[in-house]
Design a protein around this motif. Structure first.
Motif, PDB file in Angstrom:
ATOM      1  N   ILE A   1     -67.839  93.478 -97.163  1.00 55.29           N
ATOM      2  CA  ILE A   1     -66.623  93.700 -97.943  1.00 55.29           C
ATOM      3  C   ILE A   1     -65.577  94.159 -96.932  1.00 55.29           C
ATOM      4  N   GLY A   2     -64.729  93.257 -96.475  1.00 58.96           N
ATOM      5  CA  GLY A   2     -63.816  93.587 -95.390  1.00 58.96           C
ATOM      6  C   GLY A   2     -64.596  93.954 -94.143  1.00 58.96           C
ATOM      7  N   SER A   3     -64.376  95.170 -93.637  1.00 57.68           N
ATOM      8  CA  SER A   3     -65.079  95.631 -92.441  1.00 57.68           C
ATOM      9  C   SER A   3     -66.340  96.424 -92.763  1.00 57.68           C
ATOM     10  N   ILE A   4     -66.677  96.526 -94.050  1.00 56.52           N
ATOM     11  CA  ILE A   4     -67.832  97.328 -94.458  1.00 56.52           C
ATOM     12  C   ILE A   4     -69.040  96.407 -94.635  1.00 56.52           C
ATOM     13  N   PRO A   5     -70.120  96.642 -93.879  1.00 57.62           N
ATOM     14  CA  PRO A   5     -71.289  95.757 -93.963  1.00 57.62           C
ATOM     15  C   PRO A   5     -72.052  95.956 -95.268  1.00 57.62           C
TER      16      PRO A   5
ATOM     17  N   MET B   1     -81.201  92.210-108.149  1.00 56.45           N
ATOM     18  CA  MET B   1     -80.774  92.540-106.798  1.00 56.45           C
ATOM     19  C   MET B   1     -80.048  93.876-106.820  1.00 56.45           C
ATOM     20  N   ALA B   2     -80.183  94.613-105.721  1.00 55.81           N
ATOM     21  CA  ALA B   2     -79.341  95.772-105.469  1.00 55.81           C
ATOM     22  C   ALA B   2     -78.495  95.439-104.249  1.00 55.81           C
ATOM     23  N   TYR B   3     -77.268  95.921-104.229  1.00 54.41           N
ATOM     24  CA  TYR B   3     -76.362  95.633-103.128  1.00 54.41           C
ATOM     25  C   TYR B   3     -76.035  96.939-102.405  1.00 54.41           C
ATOM     26  N   VAL B   4     -76.435  97.013-101.143  1.00 55.31           N
ATOM     27  CA  VAL B   4     -76.143  98.169-100.296  1.00 55.31           C
ATOM     28  C   VAL B   4     -74.857  97.854 -99.554  1.00 55.31           C
ATOM     29  N   ILE B   5     -73.784  98.535 -99.908  1.00 54.25           N
ATOM     30  CA  ILE B   5     -72.467  98.277 -99.323  1.00 54.25           C
ATOM     31  C   ILE B   5     -72.010  99.564 -98.643  1.00 54.25           C
ATOM     32  N   GLY B   6     -71.992  99.561 -97.322  1.00 54.25           N
ATOM     33  CA  GLY B   6     -71.738 100.800 -96.604  1.00 54.25           C
ATOM     34  C   GLY B   6     -72.816 101.811 -96.931  1.00 54.25           C
TER      35      GLY B   6
ATOM     36  N   ILE C   1     -67.496 104.208 -90.293  1.00 59.05           N
ATOM     37  CA  ILE C   1     -66.662 103.146 -90.860  1.00 59.05           C
ATOM     38  C   ILE C   1     -65.929 103.685 -92.085  1.00 59.05           C
ATOM     39  N   PRO C   2     -64.941 102.955 -92.590  1.00 57.73           N
ATOM     40  CA  PRO C   2     -64.221 103.443 -93.780  1.00 57.73           C
ATOM     41  C   PRO C   2     -65.177 103.662 -94.962  1.00 57.73           C
TER      42      PRO C   2
END
Length: 306
Positions: free
Chosen positions: A151-155, A169-174, A19-20
């Motif tokens: 975030i858009g197409s990124i899970p 919290m921690a945020y795993v983005i891509g 993915i991007p």
């Protein structure tokens, strides 16, 4: 449940090659040593703003939006659309600019569901009345551990990593993780755990949870204070670098050893300079207290409590 959530996060990081790549722009506020981020999908131009800063002169009792305005200018210059304003926790060292940014750019304001515990504890400390609901309604979304978003197409996946506070919290983005205050750069170590609701043992387990992610996972930290011998600020590292080099919690450091170190170190630390105004504002999602009858907003300073 925890293992399933973490396995999903690890799979997401591994699968991110298809993915991007998340584009991350950092904004470092030196007065509060805070790193804020705008993270976006380069394909859809959708973005999130993470841990923003509202400038605050405590001596004068004045707020300013210069740091937030720099974020707004970047978002507009890059023609990004804001989907999320993410808070990793109710910060004790800076005021959030999320409401100001939301008014200018849109997006949903989100934090972990355990903010309810923070609101309850500090609602009592600040003697808040019934007008302060303590139900998280100041936020648009309260994340539970393992909640998914994008975030858009990124899970993306929200991970509950308590210890510094109950609500972290921690945020795993891509293939990137925004860790909040859980970890610092490897040469500086880990977050304190002595605030109300903090717990050094929980912090150790939260860190270990994050460090089971693939070694190549990018980590974006919320603060840096320049470790001794380092003359520049830094706020990006990797899981692999933390595993091998974190001075507090590298591989081989056991839970009891970490807890003993963390509690001893915390006993030497003074309270953050802005903890009273910060928590008072941030437990409200960054909203300032309502004006009183004379039209002026006031912050309270409880004496001999913390």
């Amino acid at each position: 449940m925890t293992d399933t959530i973490l396995a999903a996060a690890a799979s997401q990081v591994t699968a991110a090659q298809g993915i991007p790549t998340l584009v991350v722009r950092s904004f470092f506020d030196q007065p509060t040593n805070t790193a804020s981020y705008v993270a976006h999908d380069p394909t859809t131009r959708r973005a999130a703003i993470i841990d923003s800063v509202l400038d605050f002169d405590a001596a004068a009792g004045r707020t300013d939006t210069a740091s937030a305005d720099a974020i707004i200018a970047y978002v507009r210059d890059e023609e990004l659309g804001i989907d999320w304003l993410l808070e990793t926790h109710a910060h004790a060292d800076h005021l959030s600019a999320a409401p100001y940014l939301q008014k200018a750019l849109g997006g949903a304001l989100a934090i972990g569901r355990e903010i309810l515990r923070v609101q309850d504890v500090f609602g009592k400390i600040f003697n808040e009345g019934t007008d302060f609901a303590r139900d998280g309604s100041e936020f648009d979304r309260l994340f539970d551990d393992g909640d998914r978003f994008a975030i858009g197409s990124i899970p993306a996946i929200a991970l509950h990593v308590p210890g510094h506070t109950p609500a972290d919290m921690a945020y795993v983005i891509g293939e990137a993780v925004f860790t909040g205050d859980t970890l610092f750069m490897p040469d500086y170590g880990s977050a304190r755990a002595d605030f109300p609701g903090g717990d050094a043992r929980q912090l150790y387990r939260s860190i270990r949870r994050l460090l089971t992610l693939p070694a190549e996972t990018r980590l974006f930290l919320c603060h840096d204070y320049k470790a001794p011998g380092r003359d520049r600020y830094a706020w990006e590292t990797t899981v692999g670098a933390q595993r091998t080099g974190n001075v507090h919690v590298h591989e081989g450091v056991g839970e009891d050893e970490f807890v003993t170190m963390r509690m001893a170190r915390d006993a030497t630390l003074s309270m953050p300079k802005l903890i009273l105004p910060s928590i008072q504002v941030n437990m409200r999602g960054g909203h300032l207290p309502e004006p009183e009858a004379n039209g002026t907003r006031y912050l309270q300073i409880p004496l001999n409590v913390l």
